[in-house]
Each structure stands twice: as C-alpha cells, then as structure tokens.
Design a protein around this motif. Structure first.
Motif, PDB file in Angstrom:
ATOM      1  N   TYR A 198       0.552  -0.944  -9.782  1.00 37.89           N
ATOM      2  CA  TYR A 198       0.764   0.377  -9.182  1.00 37.89           C
ATOM      3  C   TYR A 198       0.309   1.531 -10.075  1.00 37.89           C
ATOM      4  CZ  TYR A 198       5.106   0.612 -11.973  1.00 37.89           C
ATOM      5  OH  TYR A 198       6.022   0.633 -12.991  1.00 37.89           O
TER       6      TYR A 198
ATOM      7  N   LEU B 145       0.916   7.075  -6.265  1.00 34.94           N
ATOM      8  CA  LEU B 145      -0.273   7.846  -6.640  1.00 34.94           C
ATOM      9  C   LEU B 145      -0.097   9.317  -6.265  1.00 34.94           C
ATOM     10  CD1 LEU B 145      -3.272   7.880  -7.628  1.00 34.94           C
ATOM     11  CD2 LEU B 145      -3.902   7.475  -5.239  1.00 34.94           C
TER      12      LEU B 145
ATOM     13  N   ARG C 268       2.106   1.877  -3.569  1.00 33.30           N
ATOM     14  CA  ARG C 268       1.042   2.239  -4.512  1.00 33.30           C
ATOM     15  C   ARG C 268       0.469   3.618  -4.192  1.00 33.30           C
ATOM     16  NH1 ARG C 268      -3.333  -0.710  -4.206  1.00 33.30           N
ATOM     17  NH2 ARG C 268      -2.787  -1.779  -2.291  1.00 33.30           N
ATOM     18  N   TYR C 269       0.204   3.889  -2.912  1.00 28.05           N
ATOM     19  CA  TYR C 269      -0.352   5.203  -2.553  1.00 28.05           C
ATOM     20  C   TYR C 269       0.704   6.292  -2.668  1.00 28.05           C
ATOM     21  CZ  TYR C 269      -4.360   2.562  -0.817  1.00 28.05           C
ATOM     22  OH  TYR C 269      -5.454   1.730  -0.717  1.00 28.05           O
TER      23      TYR C 269
ATOM     24  N   THR D 187      -5.197   2.469  -8.925  1.00 31.05           N
ATOM     25  CA  THR D 187      -5.266   2.719  -7.485  1.00 31.05           C
ATOM     26  C   THR D 187      -6.428   3.646  -7.164  1.00 31.05           C
ATOM     27  OG1 THR D 187      -2.864   2.441  -7.329  1.00 31.05           O
ATOM     28  CG2 THR D 187      -3.952   3.538  -5.483  1.00 31.05           C
TER      29      THR D 187
ATOM     30  N   LYS E   2       0.829  -1.210   0.000  1.00 31.37           N
ATOM     31  CA  LYS E   2       0.000   0.000   0.000  1.00 31.37           C
ATOM     32  C   LYS E   2       0.861   1.256   0.000  1.00 31.37           C
ATOM     33  CE  LYS E   2      -4.233  -1.664   2.118  1.00 31.37           C
ATOM     34  NZ  LYS E   2      -5.157  -1.558   3.247  1.00 31.37           N
TER      35      LYS E   2
ATOM     36  N   GLN F  47      -9.702   1.813  -7.505  1.00 26.17           N
ATOM     37  CA  GLN F  47      -9.835   0.884  -6.388  1.00 26.17           C
ATOM     38  C   GLN F  47     -10.322   1.620  -5.132  1.00 26.17           C
ATOM     39  OE1 GLN F  47      -6.199  -0.935  -4.838  1.00 26.17           O
ATOM     40  NE2 GLN F  47      -7.298  -2.882  -4.702  1.00 26.17           N
TER      41      GLN F  47
END
Length: 195
Positions: free
Chosen positions: A173, A89, A85-86, A178, A82, A181
């Motif tokens: 990613y 982002l 990926r975050y 993301t 996480k 989601q």
C-alpha cells in the motif's frame, strides 16, 4: 549470487533518517525517493524502482527477513484491496499537500516556522535541535520539517506492517508504489490503444 551496488541502497535510507536528527535540511534529499521512482516508471513503464532500488523496501527485507523481526504472515486482504490502496494514496497526498500549504504560509510570512516533526500525522514531536538557522528563507526549513515528517511516518508504518506481517508488506500500500503502478498501467493502455 553476487551483490550489486543497488543491493546496498538500504544504507541510504538509514543515513537519510539519521541525518534528519542532526540537521533538518537533509530532509530535502528525500525528494530523490519521490522523483526517481516517477521518472523510472514514466521512462520504462515498469516498477523497477520498487523491485530493485527502493532502500526502504530493502531495509524492511533485511530487518524482517535476515534478522527475523517479521511474523511473516500474509497481509490482510482488505489491505491489498484497491479501495484501501487508492484511499491511502489520496489520504497520503492530502497530507502532503497540507504540508506544502504550511510551507507556503511560512514563505509568505503568514505563519511562523514550526520546528516539529509530526509522526503518523497526529503526534507533534519538538525537533528544534535539528534546526541551526540558515541564510535561506524559514520556508525552506518548514518544508524540510514537513517532508521529514512524511518520510519518518511512512517508515514507521513500514516497520509496523513488517513486524505484523511479511517483511515488505508496506510495499502493498506504499503511495509511491501505487502511483508508479498507475503510471505503468497508463503507459500500457497507451501502447494497446495508439492514437
């Protein structure tokens, strides 16, 4: 299994990238790849765009799968985490908003049009052959140069991860993946906790 029309959306990705070489204003078409996934996830609460309609994902599957350009290795766990990926982002949208700021400066007349495409947010590549002047504000073209930079950079990252790992490793990613989601999770939370 019979092919559906959406199984050929990888052609849109190739055509889009090619058109940006000839006229940078075609970069505006890439906004479809931003708004359609968001609209689908808001309307349906699913990631059906990612799973079915994403031309880039299809292109990576084609190159990595059918053409065997992928090493087909699992993506590292840290890239699935996480925080990565975050974090990616946030970084991606920070670069996107910087591009919007540069566009605003050109619209406002505080900055000149920069006819470059920035790859991997670092390398500035002259791209003046794709600018033919227009009757619109230079800010319209500045946005196109910036947006094409974003689309080309994300495609390059997708190709790199496709070569190193499984074909659609970029999808793990991808900032739009993301974001959709998160929208799906928010919609599910809303269903579970009605007001």
């Amino acid at each position: 299994m019979k092919k559906k029309w959406y199984d050929y959306l990888w052609i849109f990705t190739l055509v889009y990238l090619a058109l940006g070489f000839f006229n940078i204003l075609f970069a505006w078409l890439g906004l479809l790849c931003f708004f359609i996934p968001l609209m689908i996830s808001v309307a349906t609460g699913t990631k059906s765009y990612c799973n079915r309609y994403c031309g880039r994902g299809q292109l990576l599957s084609l190159l990595g799968g059918r053409f065997g350009l992928s090493r087909k290795r699992d993506i590292p766990k840290w890239m699935k985490s996480k925080w990565f990926r975050y974090g990616f982002l946030i970084f991606f949208f920070a670069m996107f908003f910087q591009m919007l700021w540069n566009t605003y400066l050109v619209f406002a007349g505080a900055s000149d049009l920069k006819q470059v495409v920035t790859l991997l947010w670092t390398f500035k590549v002259p791209w003046q052959w794709a600018y033919h002047g227009d009757m619109l504000s230079p800010g319209v073209s500045q946005f196109a140069f910036g947006f094409y930079s974003v689309m080309l950079t994300s495609t390059i990252l997708g190709l790199i991860t496709m070569l190193l790992f499984k074909p659609r490793s970029w999808c793990v990613y991808c900032p739009m993946g993301t974001t959709t989601q998160l929208i799906c999770k928010a919609k599910q939370l809303g269903k579970n906790h009605p007001s």
